[in-house]
Every structure is written in C-alpha cells, then in structure tokens.
Design a protein around this motif. Structure first.
Motif, PDB file in Angstrom:
ATOM      1  N   TYR A 184      44.366  40.721   3.002  1.00  0.00           N
ATOM      2  CA  TYR A 184      45.647  41.426   3.011  1.00  0.00           C
ATOM      3  C   TYR A 184      46.803  40.488   3.351  1.00  0.00           C
ATOM      4  CZ  TYR A 184      49.465  44.356   4.615  1.00  0.00           C
ATOM      5  OH  TYR A 184      50.698  44.909   4.795  1.00  0.00           O
ATOM      6  N   LYS A 210      45.004  51.653   2.570  1.00  0.00           N
ATOM      7  CA  LYS A 210      45.150  51.382   4.003  1.00  0.00           C
ATOM      8  C   LYS A 210      43.793  51.264   4.680  1.00  0.00           C
ATOM      9  CE  LYS A 210      47.440  53.287   8.121  1.00  0.00           C
ATOM     10  NZ  LYS A 210      48.256  54.432   8.622  1.00  0.00           N
ATOM     11  N   PHE A 224      51.221  43.927  -1.903  1.00  0.00           N
ATOM     12  CA  PHE A 224      51.026  45.271  -1.353  1.00  0.00           C
ATOM     13  C   PHE A 224      52.359  45.897  -0.952  1.00  0.00           C
ATOM     14  CE2 PHE A 224      46.544  43.988  -0.728  1.00  0.00           C
ATOM     15  CZ  PHE A 224      45.947  45.102  -1.288  1.00  0.00           C
ATOM     16  N   ARG A 225      53.290  45.077  -0.472  1.00  0.00           N
ATOM     17  CA  ARG A 225      54.606  45.597  -0.120  1.00  0.00           C
ATOM     18  C   ARG A 225      55.311  46.138  -1.362  1.00  0.00           C
ATOM     19  NH1 ARG A 225      56.710  41.232   1.739  1.00  0.00           N
ATOM     20  NH2 ARG A 225      55.900  41.522   3.841  1.00  0.00           N
ATOM     21  N   ARG A 259      49.717  59.684  -2.410  1.00  0.00           N
ATOM     22  CA  ARG A 259      49.394  59.615  -0.983  1.00  0.00           C
ATOM     23  C   ARG A 259      47.919  59.280  -0.773  1.00  0.00           C
ATOM     24  NH1 ARG A 259      53.135  63.954  -0.745  1.00  0.00           N
ATOM     25  NH2 ARG A 259      51.468  65.487  -0.977  1.00  0.00           N
ATOM     26  N   ARG A 314      49.985  40.194   0.992  1.00  0.00           N
ATOM     27  CA  ARG A 314      50.916  41.096   1.656  1.00  0.00           C
ATOM     28  C   ARG A 314      52.133  41.411   0.788  1.00  0.00           C
ATOM     29  NH1 ARG A 314      52.123  39.318   7.553  1.00  0.00           N
ATOM     30  NH2 ARG A 314      52.618  37.417   6.412  1.00  0.00           N
ATOM     31  N   GLY A 338      47.341  55.646  -1.394  1.00  0.00           N
ATOM     32  CA  GLY A 338      47.892  54.885  -0.275  1.00  0.00           C
ATOM     33  C   GLY A 338      46.953  54.871   0.924  1.00  0.00           C
ATOM     34  N   GLU A 339      46.343  56.017   1.219  1.00  0.00           N
ATOM     35  CA  GLU A 339      45.400  56.096   2.328  1.00  0.00           C
ATOM     36  C   GLU A 339      44.129  55.301   2.037  1.00  0.00           C
ATOM     37  OE1 GLU A 339      45.781  57.403   5.406  1.00  0.00           O
ATOM     38  OE2 GLU A 339      47.871  57.636   4.778  1.00  0.00           O
ATOM     39  N   ARG A 379      41.083  42.118   6.063  1.00  0.00           N
ATOM     40  CA  ARG A 379      42.358  41.905   6.753  1.00  0.00           C
ATOM     41  C   ARG A 379      42.946  40.535   6.418  1.00  0.00           C
ATOM     42  NH1 ARG A 379      39.580  44.770  10.893  1.00  0.00           N
ATOM     43  NH2 ARG A 379      38.975  42.839  11.960  1.00  0.00           N
ATOM     44  N   MET A 410      41.900  47.983   3.530  1.00  0.00           N
ATOM     45  CA  MET A 410      42.437  46.731   4.058  1.00  0.00           C
ATOM     46  C   MET A 410      42.096  46.501   5.530  1.00  0.00           C
ATOM     47  SD  MET A 410      43.830  45.060   1.637  1.00  0.00           S
ATOM     48  CE  MET A 410      42.442  45.710   0.689  1.00  0.00           C
ATOM     49  N   SER A 411      41.678  47.557   6.222  1.00  0.00           N
ATOM     50  CA  SER A 411      41.356  47.412   7.640  1.00  0.00           C
ATOM     51  C   SER A 411      39.861  47.537   7.922  1.00  0.00           C
ATOM     52  CB  SER A 411      42.116  48.472   8.453  1.00  0.00           C
ATOM     53  OG  SER A 411      41.752  49.782   8.033  1.00  0.00           O
ATOM     54  N   ARG A 442      53.701  49.433  -2.304  1.00  0.00           N
ATOM     55  CA  ARG A 442      54.125  50.501  -1.416  1.00  0.00           C
ATOM     56  C   ARG A 442      55.531  50.977  -1.768  1.00  0.00           C
ATOM     57  NH1 ARG A 442      53.056  48.135   2.896  1.00  0.00           N
ATOM     58  NH2 ARG A 442      55.109  47.312   3.432  1.00  0.00           N
TER      59      ARG A 442
END
Length: 355
Positions: free
Chosen positions: A269, A256, A276-277, A249, A273, A252-253, A266, A259-260, A280
């Motif tokens: 990303y 996230k 990253f999918r 977790r 994508r 993952g955070e 961005r 990437m922003s 995830r």
C-alpha cells in the motif's frame, strides 16, 4: 446574465442542517467569489455560524423562519404545514420572485419536488419534472435521469427526458451533440416495455439535432460510459443509483480490509499510495453530489441529505454552472422541437428563449 449568482439555501435541510449548509456555502464562495447567498432558517442557529465567517456573512442575507420540513415527512404533509413559511418553501419562492437564481436543499426529496412543482410550476408541455444526476464512468461522467422524481413514464415523457438530459450534457460537458441511450433490459429493439420501445422509435424517427440517439443501453453500460446521457423512468433510475452507491462503498471496504490484512499488503500500500488516493477521490460520492430538477420554471438543486460540507459545496457549484450557462433557456428551446402526437398529445411546446 447578471454579474452575481444569487443562491437561495434551505439551511435547515438535510441530516446535519445549518452546520453543513453554512460550511458548504463558505467553500463554494472561496471557489466562486461572484456568488451571493440567501439563507432561510432558524436565525439563532445560522447566525453564529455566519458570524464566524466574516467573508461569507458579508455576501449573505439571513431570513428567519421557525418552520422546517422534516426528512421523514410525506410530500403532502410538508405542503400542508410548510407551504409559505418553511425554510424549504421560502428558498424555492425566492427563485420564483426573482430574488435568487437557483435554490439548493439537502432536505426531503419528495417534499422538495412537490413544493418546487407547486410554486415554480413546470415548463409548458412537461407534466412531471425529473432528477438528473452526474454519474462517474470509465470515460469520465454521464448524466442519468430520472433517478427518483416519479415512477413510470410514457414514451413522450422519456423523449422529453432525453431532450432535457442532452441540453444539460451540452452545458456541463461542452458537447455539441451528446450521445443518448434508453435504459432497457437488452439492446435488441424487440425487447423491453412498450413505452421504452416507442420512445426509441420517436428518437430514431425525429433525429433531433440536439442529440445523437444510440439506441438501448443496459445497466452495465452506465458505468462504462457508453453514452453521455442515460434515460430511464424514476423507479429504475433510483434503484440503479442506490445500487451503484452501495457497490462503491462495498468496494471501498474490501480494499481497506485487503490493504491491512498482512504486513506485505501494508508495505505494498505504501508504494501504491498515490494510486489508491486517486481511486478514493474518483469513488468519493461527494464529487458527484447534487441532482438537477429538470422541467421546472427555475433551477432547483437537490443535495444528498447526509452529505458533508464538501459535498454540499459540490451541489452549489453544480447549480452555479447551470445558471451561468443558462440551462433553463436551452431546455426550453430543446423541448420546443418535440411535437407530441397521439391521444395524449399536449401540442407543440412553445420555445422560450434562443440558445
């Protein structure tokens, strides 16, 4: 094996109760249409959910009870007020009576273990059941046990875990002779607790045909997938499991947030994508949801209490696989090959079936 797999569900278990259980069963049925379900719980809550799913309702039976085990209950409390009448007990008892091939619950782990052991009893020679969990690794998946059923273990119990874990790996992974390692604080034979070193000696000396013992493994070897089966007692196993879940977790955070953080991140990303999918999906705890209670006279699957419908479906599918492949019979055979010496000997375990 019968044409149908009959699945008993503790519909009141978990953080979300019937909503997740019914939706998860519906997903599992779409993937395994030869399944049938027995729901145990409050009919006023479960009935409308089944009415909205005609296909699932036609393959299900609902047994009403007003009593449900609470997530915060101690095992002794759950046994005191829930024996013979709670949704958890009735679902377990359906396996004992032969009305179901397995039981799945997202409820209180301690209560589920206590009720399962009280009602189903353990296999000959097994004093304490174990929880086996699927663990994502760099090589694919491994089995880790025990991840929280009981604290502490002597050498004979660790050997039993190795045999039961190897039998599970043969079924789930299709391996003729899975590799097995004992979790320790180092790989050197002189390191670690006496019971771990003694279990290693037994596994080396007996050279079981059912498994390939690789010696001691350390914590970082679990994620690397160094062996197919990692054996430890429940205290260390549960800490390792919760640490890995928390780390996943956390990563993952971090991703996230990274990437922003900026426009270039961005844009990057967008190009990555797909990768990253996949990452995830690989780290999604729902994929590996479900632990098998090993050492019981019946198949009991524990789902995470906070899971969603997809995760609960994964737990059902895990149980479906071990029932279809007759895990219980194969564990009986594996255990029959281990004679327990010494002052705590229980004697040779009687084999129950051919593999």
């Amino acid at each position: 094996m019968a044409d149908k797999i009959r699945i008993a569900l503790d519909a009141m278990g978990g953080d979300h109760g019937p909503a997740v259980v019914v939706a998860g069963a519906d997903l599992a049925l779409s993937r395994y249409p030869d399944s049938e379900f027995l729901f145990f719980g409050n009919s006023s809550l479960i009935g409308p959910l089944l009415d909205a799913r005609a296909g699932l309702k036609s393959r299900s039976r609902l047994v009403h009870t007003d009593v449900a085990v609470r997530m915060e209950d101690k095992p002794s409390q759950a046994l005191r007020y829930g024996r013979w009448k709670s949704s958890m007990w009735l679902a377990i008892d359906a396996v004992k009576k032969g009305d179901a091939d397995m039981v799945v619950s997202a409820g209180n782990t301690g209560a589920l273990m206590a009720m399962s052991k009280f009602d189903l009893k353990t296999l000959p020679g097994i004093e304490r059941p174990a929880i086996a969990a699927l663990w994502p690794t760099l090589r694919g998946e491994s089995i880790v046990l025990d991840v929280g059923a009981s604290i502490g273990a002597d050498a004979d119990h660790l050997v039993d875990l190795a045999l039961m874990g190897a039998a599970t790996a043969r079924i789930l992974f299709g391996l003729p002779r899975p590799t097995v390692g004992l979790l320790n604080i180092g790989v050197e034979e002189a390191k670690g607790l006496e019971q771990v070193r003694e279990a290693g000696r037994i596994l080396r000396d007996e050279n079981f045909a059912e498994l390939d013992y690789q010696g001691f493994v350390e914590g970082d070897d679990i994620g690397r997938g160094k062996v197919d089966v990692v054996v430890t007692e429940g205290f260390a196993g549960n800490i390792a499991l919760k640490t890995a879940e928390g780390t996943a977790r956390q990563i993952g955070e971090y991703l996230k947030g990274a990437m922003s953080r900026s426009l270039s991140a961005r844009i990057g990303y967008l190009f990555a994508r797909s990768a990253f999918r996949q990452l995830r999906q690989r780290m999604d705890p729902r994929r590996a949801n479900g632990g098998v209670f090993l050492g019981l006279n019946g198949i009991v699957i524990k789902s995470h209490g906070g899971t969603d419908a997809e995760g609960f479906a994964a737990a059902i599918e895990l149980g479906y696989g071990v029932v279809r492949d007759e895990l219980l019979a194969k564990i009986r055979v594996a255990l029959s090959h281990h004679t327990k010496p010494g002052p705590h000997a229980i004697g040779q375990i009687a084999g129950g079936a051919a593999s």
